[in-house]
Design an enzyme around this catalytic site. Structure first.
Site, short mmCIF file in Angstrom:
data_model
loop_
_atom_site.label_atom_id
_atom_site.label_comp_id
_atom_site.label_asym_id
_atom_site.label_seq_id
_atom_site.Cartn_x
_atom_site.Cartn_y
_atom_site.Cartn_z
N PHE A 71 13.55 -90.17 63.88
CA PHE A 71 13.49 -91.48 63.24
C PHE A 71 12.58 -91.46 62.02
O PHE A 71 11.71 -90.61 61.89
CB PHE A 71 12.99 -92.54 64.24
CG PHE A 71 11.57 -92.34 64.72
CD1 PHE A 71 10.49 -92.87 64.02
CD2 PHE A 71 11.31 -91.63 65.89
CE1 PHE A 71 9.19 -92.69 64.46
CE2 PHE A 71 10.01 -91.45 66.34
CZ PHE A 71 8.94 -91.99 65.63
N ALA A 72 12.82 -92.41 61.11
CA ALA A 72 12.01 -92.56 59.90
C ALA A 72 11.66 -94.04 59.75
O ALA A 72 12.54 -94.87 59.46
CB ALA A 72 12.78 -92.05 58.68
N CYS A 82 22.44 -94.74 54.79
CA CYS A 82 23.21 -94.54 56.02
C CYS A 82 24.70 -94.83 55.83
O CYS A 82 25.43 -95.06 56.79
CB CYS A 82 22.65 -95.40 57.16
SG CYS A 82 20.91 -95.07 57.50
N GLY A 102 23.31 -86.13 63.10
CA GLY A 102 24.32 -87.15 62.94
C GLY A 102 23.93 -88.13 61.85
O GLY A 102 22.82 -88.08 61.30
N GLY A 117 18.62 -90.55 63.18
CA GLY A 117 19.71 -89.59 63.22
C GLY A 117 19.25 -88.40 64.03
O GLY A 117 18.16 -87.88 63.81
#
EC number: 2.3.1.181
Length: 235
Positions: free
Chosen positions: A174-175, A191, A89, A162
């Site tokens: 996650f980042a 984003c 997503g 995402g």
């Protein structure tokens, strides 16, 4: 329910190779669940957490807008970056050196069956980790991830998220920007959100370098606490 999560730190690894690895782990869990239901068995499903740093790469989520990538193919080459349209997503984001990327590949039926709760717990893991560095981070309504100074003209994102989920099995994740080169974010609309800045832990602390391994250990501690899980390090 199996609440053990196997941790594998991949170091620095190509995005596509890591994505393929995620897909294999994801498929193994889904296949086990399908087999259990067909054969009325109850084989234990595994849970995984991958840590990795990627070479410069931009990824676009399945609902993302390609116009949020501000580079053409030649410019990507000049920047030493690659691009992938992927099955998570969210919109577009950047991964690169100095960023901790975490990919939880979990069977949520081992924990809880609530994707909203899952995302909020991922955010909470990061929020608690950054609080150990004296940062007051929070969520931004309608914008998944972790932010500073929400509701002010100085709002900035420090961690993007995402995910994909199918049959309650998750992938992507996650980042967290730790020592990231923020200049690479200038080449996208992060984003898909215009007018919002991006930051990194070292910038917020006015330090040249933060120990990535130290941050990983803090993330693991809070991940285990939030998910009531036991972290097992892979050999």
């Amino acid at each position: 329910m199996n609440k053990k999560i196997e941790l594998l730190d991949l170091g620095t690894k190509d995005y596509k190779e890591t994505w393929d690895h995620q897909e294999r782990l994801f498929k193994n869990i889904v296949d086990t669940k399908v087999s259990n239901r067909r054969n009325e068995r109850n084989d234990v499903t595994k849970n995984h957490l991958l840590f990795v740093e990627h070479p410069h790469v931009y990824t676009l989520g399945k609902s993302g807008d390609i116009r949020n990538l501000l580079l053409n193919e030649q410019q990507l080459i000049e920047k030493g970056a690659t691009f992938y349209k992927i099955n998570r997503g969210g919109d577009i984001t950047y991964h690169g050196p100095g960023q901790i990327v975490g990919y939880p590949i979990l069977d949520l039926e081992n924990f809880f069956t609530d994707i909203h709760k899952y995302l909020r717990l991922l955010e909470e893991v990061v929020i608690l980790t950054l609080s150990e560095y004296g940062l007051s981070c929070t969520r931004s309504k309608g914008e998944t991830g972790v932010w500073l100074d929400v509701g002010t003209p100085f709002a900035r994102k420090i961690c993007a998220m995402g995910v994909k989920a199918s049959r309650w099995v998750t992938m992507h994740g996650f980042a967290l920007n730790v020592n990231a080169d923020l200049g690479y974010f200038d080449n996208i609309v992060p984003c898909g959100i215009k007018g919002k800045a991006v930051t990194s832990l070292n910038v917020e602390l006015s330090m040249k370098h933060i120990s990535v391994n130290e941050v990983k250990e803090k993330l693991l501690k809070h991940f285990a606490d939030q998910f009531d899980a036991e972290m097992i390090r892979a050999n």
